[in-house]
Design an enzyme around this catalytic site. Structure first.
Site, mmCIF file in Angstrom:
data_model
loop_
_atom_site.group_PDB
_atom_site.id
_atom_site.type_symbol
_atom_site.label_atom_id
_atom_site.label_comp_id
_atom_site.label_asym_id
_atom_site.label_seq_id
_atom_site.Cartn_x
_atom_site.Cartn_y
_atom_site.Cartn_z
ATOM 1 N N HIS A 127 3.265 0.007 62.689
ATOM 2 C CA HIS A 127 2.748 1.297 62.195
ATOM 3 C C HIS A 127 1.389 1.629 62.801
ATOM 4 O O HIS A 127 0.987 2.782 62.794
ATOM 5 C CB HIS A 127 2.768 1.368 60.669
ATOM 6 C CG HIS A 127 1.635 0.701 59.952
ATOM 7 N ND1 HIS A 127 1.746 -0.549 59.379
ATOM 8 C CD2 HIS A 127 0.379 1.116 59.690
ATOM 9 C CE1 HIS A 127 0.607 -0.860 58.793
ATOM 10 N NE2 HIS A 127 -0.248 0.121 58.974
ATOM 11 N N ASP B 223 6.867 -5.536 60.858
ATOM 12 C CA ASP B 223 5.870 -4.516 61.200
ATOM 13 C C ASP B 223 4.884 -5.026 62.259
ATOM 14 O O ASP B 223 3.729 -5.317 61.960
ATOM 15 C CB ASP B 223 5.131 -4.091 59.923
ATOM 16 C CG ASP B 223 4.349 -2.799 60.096
ATOM 17 O OD1 ASP B 223 4.148 -2.375 61.256
ATOM 18 O OD2 ASP B 223 3.944 -2.220 59.075
ATOM 19 N N SER C 216 -4.691 -3.425 58.373
ATOM 20 C CA SER C 216 -3.381 -3.460 59.014
ATOM 21 C C SER C 216 -3.515 -4.055 60.396
ATOM 22 O O SER C 216 -4.389 -3.671 61.163
ATOM 23 C CB SER C 216 -2.801 -2.063 59.129
ATOM 24 O OG SER C 216 -2.183 -1.720 57.946
#
Ligand code: ARG
Ligand code: GLU
Length: 684
Positions: A84, A204, A620
């Site tokens: 992402h 991810d 992230s």
């Protein structure tokens, strides 16, 4: 004064009684936490985490783009981050014919790695406490300028609301290339349905490479550039994790507000979040309906939809979490105790009243600003009109303006759908008019809407006549454009809003100024509390352990997920859960190669795990490290019931979510067929 601050700081840092696992610590000061870290399973030293003199773990961690983290895993600049986080880049390089979002991408050689225009990676060279220098009269701008002399990028950041100032010096690399990405059916498996949710089964991750000039220094894109040789890269551990294992997260959390008063929490939980959630629900419904009908629109709006939905869901968890914890009430009680202590101290006695009064003064304006940007500001062609109007007022002639405007028009139109935007505009203008406090909608705008016969008719008129959705237009057409006129009618409001533009209510200068003494007072008063500076997109260390949690009464969630869960969710009819066929086949044959392992007596592949690390947006892509400093996962999310940890961390239920590095390696090897990438990693 400054002595007192430093004393308070050192007392605060010496105290170890932070709630278990709460905190995001500055790497250069991690020495104060090392005892606690080692008692929880860390085996290395503070110098291993951060050192000015030798290569340390910090040299392997990067700020990826403007808001994610990444980590080096090879001596040749190979970088891991989240799917992402690479999403915008992958989308930018994709088209309907070469759909890397759907199909994934694997460069088969260095020559096939794809440059990503506009993407940058920043590596921290050093950080330095400059509090005393600033107190002695040096200007932060001068400190920055001196640090930037040799081609570095620097800034001075405030910690503890300005009670401490740090200089951060970075190398910024702008030749960054896409090396690999799994298909979205792995990298975004579960999509927005599973986003912020545990149990999770998302692979991810994506893979990039940083390139540098012949001297290993940052250089603009060039064919002659070579893979960057980082001072340090992480060793990858395939030993895996179990409940109770130490984990550490090294990365760039963006923003937290742990020390704000009850008023600020109440505003977030009862006013701001609920309004933003309601508005985004409507936008998302409109976009999703259009995406369901057209594959091209699905790609076009994928990134926009994901980013609107992401905060939307986070806010919902935040509201629930703050209410469940009773954060407002707890803070009120804390403030009463503080007030009793401060009463006899003239420099502090007024602070809570001053903060409260400042909130009362700025909150109405801040609310309007938030409403404005979430409603009319969400109309794409309207915000395009605003930014072009800004250029129009800066640029001298008509021809120059047209050049500037038309030059960026293709990138605006590439991912633009006028049908969606028109529907969004109708809803958002209606919401704006309805939610604005009485008398605050600019009269000229209200008149223009009613002259056309209401919002829908007005929007129809805008979209039937605007030239901004065309590839070309003249300066005169621009000036006469109805959307540009709408922007002009709302411009006075926008000017007013500029005065309260801040990331959070508490960051508006009129409020924030009181937090500088308040923070200092808290540190002096609450000596048993381990204070850490709020996140501000500077490098931090968080540590904790792999742990399940009680999700609901009697419902315990274990901390590790496996491929079995991917297959259980598999459903070809649901876009978010459509497992790639090759993965189904591998599962059926239990053909996992070297990546299979036994979990609960079953042959499978580990996929994700949760832990108690205190993280936030920006973490992230952060490396998740074991006690030996080896890479065991990549952080990518929190559970949605954790998201109030930006204001109050609850060790009982706050969990970060990571993809297990073994799943990453498995996907690279068995799905991507890119095992050559594993050869340049140090896998243990
Ligand atoms: N919630 C994570 C974060 O805040 C992941 C967001 C991207 N994933 C998604 N399904 N939208 O960034
Ligand atoms: N996905 C988030 C990010 O982009 C991390 C989740 C969180 O907010 O903790 O940084």
């Amino acid at each position: 004064m400054i002595k007192k601050v430093l004393l308070a700081l050192s007392l605060a840092l010496a105290a170890v009684s932070a709630h278990a696992d709460e905190g995001m610590w500055l790497p250069s000061l991690i020495g104060s936490r090392i005892k606690d870290m080692r008692s929880k399973g860390f085996r290395l030293t503070a110098e291993d985490i951060y050192s000015v003199n030798k290569a340390s773990m910090k040299d392997a961690v990067v700020l990826f783009g403007g808001g994610c983290t990444g980590e080096f895993v090879s001596a040749e600049g190979l970088l891991l981050t989240n799917h992402h986080c690479g999403y915008g880049s992958i989308q930018q390089l994709s088209s309907v014919e070469r759909d890397y979002l759907s199909d994934g991408f694997w460069a088969s050689s260095r020559e096939d790695e794809l440059p990503v225009p506009g993407l940058s990676v920043s590596i921290l060279v050093r950080m330095e406490d400059v509090t005393e220098r600033v107190a002695a009269g040096e200007k932060p701008a001068d400190i920055v300028a001196a640090a930037e002399k040799d081609g570095h990028k620097a800034d001075v950041q405030q910690m503890y609301y300005g009670n401490q100032q740090f200089l951060f010096v970075y190398d910024v690399f702008r030749d960054v290339r896409l090396v690999g990405a799994p298909p979205s059916s792995i990298g975004k498996f579960g999509g927005d349905t599973d986003n912020w949710v545990w149990p999770r089964h998302t692979g991810d991750f994506s893979v990039f490479r940083v390139y540098a000039g012949a001297d290993n220094r940052p250089a603009g894109y060039s064919n002659d550039n070579r893979p960057y040789r980082p001072k340090r890269h992480f060793t990858v551990s395939t030993r895996g994790v179990e409940e109770g294992d130490f984990t550490m997260i090294y990365g760039f959390p963006g923003s937290t507000q742990e020390y704000v008063t009850s008023d600020a929490v109440e505003y977030v939980a009862e006013v701001s979040d609920p309004m933003k959630i309601a508005l985004r629900t409507q936008r998302l419904d409109i976009i999703a309906a259009a995406q369901a009908e057209d594959a091209a629109v699905r790609i076009q709006y994928a990134s926009k939809h994901a980013s609107i939905a992401n905060a939307w869901k986070k806010w919902q968890g935040e509201v629930l979490g703050l209410r469940r914890l009773g954060t407002v009430g707890k803070k009120r009680a804390y403030e009463r105790r503080f007030a009793a202590w401060a009463a006899s101290r003239p420099e502090y006695a007024h602070l809570l009243d001053s903060i409260h009064a400042a909130y009362e003064a700025v909150r109405p304006e801040y609310y309007i600003a938030e409403l404005y940007s979430e409603s009319v500001g969400a109309i794409e062609v309207f915000s395009r009109a605003q930014s072009l109007a800004d250029i129009r007022s800066r640029v001298a002639g008509d021809a120059q303006f047209a050049d500037a405007a038309l030059g960026t028009q293709p990138s605006f139109l590439k991912d633009y759908n006028a049908g969606i935007d028109r529907a969004v505009a109708s809803r958002m203008i209606a919401e704006f008019m309805q939610r604005m406090p009485a008398g605050e909608v600019p009269a000229e705008f209200a008149a223009a809407v009613s002259e056309r016969g209401g919002v829908d008719a007005y929007v129809g008129y805008l979209f039937d006549n605007t030239v901004l959705t065309r590839e070309t237009f003249t300066a005169a057409e621009f000036d006469a454009d109805p959307v540009v006129r709408m922007a002009a009618m709302l411009a006075p409001l926008r000017t007013r809003m500029a005065a309260v533009r801040a990331r959070n209510l508490s960051d508006i200068p009129e409020v924030r100024r009181w937090y500088t003494p308040y923070m200092r007072a808290l540190m002096e008063w609450d000596t048993g509390r381990a204070f850490f500076p709020d996140a501000n997109l500077t490098l931090r260390v968080a540590y904790g352990s792999v742990a399940g949690y009680e999700y609901a009464d009697g419902e315990y969630h274990r901390p590790v997920s496996t491929l079995e869960g991917v297959i259980e969710k598999d459903n070809p009819d649901i876009y978010d859960y459509d497992v790639p066929q090759c993965l189904r086949d591998m599962h059926a044959a239990q053909d996992y190669g070297r990546w299979g392992c036994d979990v609960d007596g079953r042959r499978t592949v580990p996929v994700c795990f949760i832990a108690t690390n205190h993280t936030s947006g920006g973490n992230s892509g952060s490396p998740v490290l074991n006690g030996r400093g080896e890479l065991v996962g990549i952080n990518f999310d929190r559970t949605w019931r954790s998201t109030m940890s930006d204001m109050e961390f609850d060790p009982a239920i706050c969990r970060n979510i990571a993809v297990d590095i073994r799943y990453v390696l498995f996907v690279i090897d068995r799905i991507g067929g890119a095992s050559y990438l594993l050869e340049e990693m140090d896998i243990r």
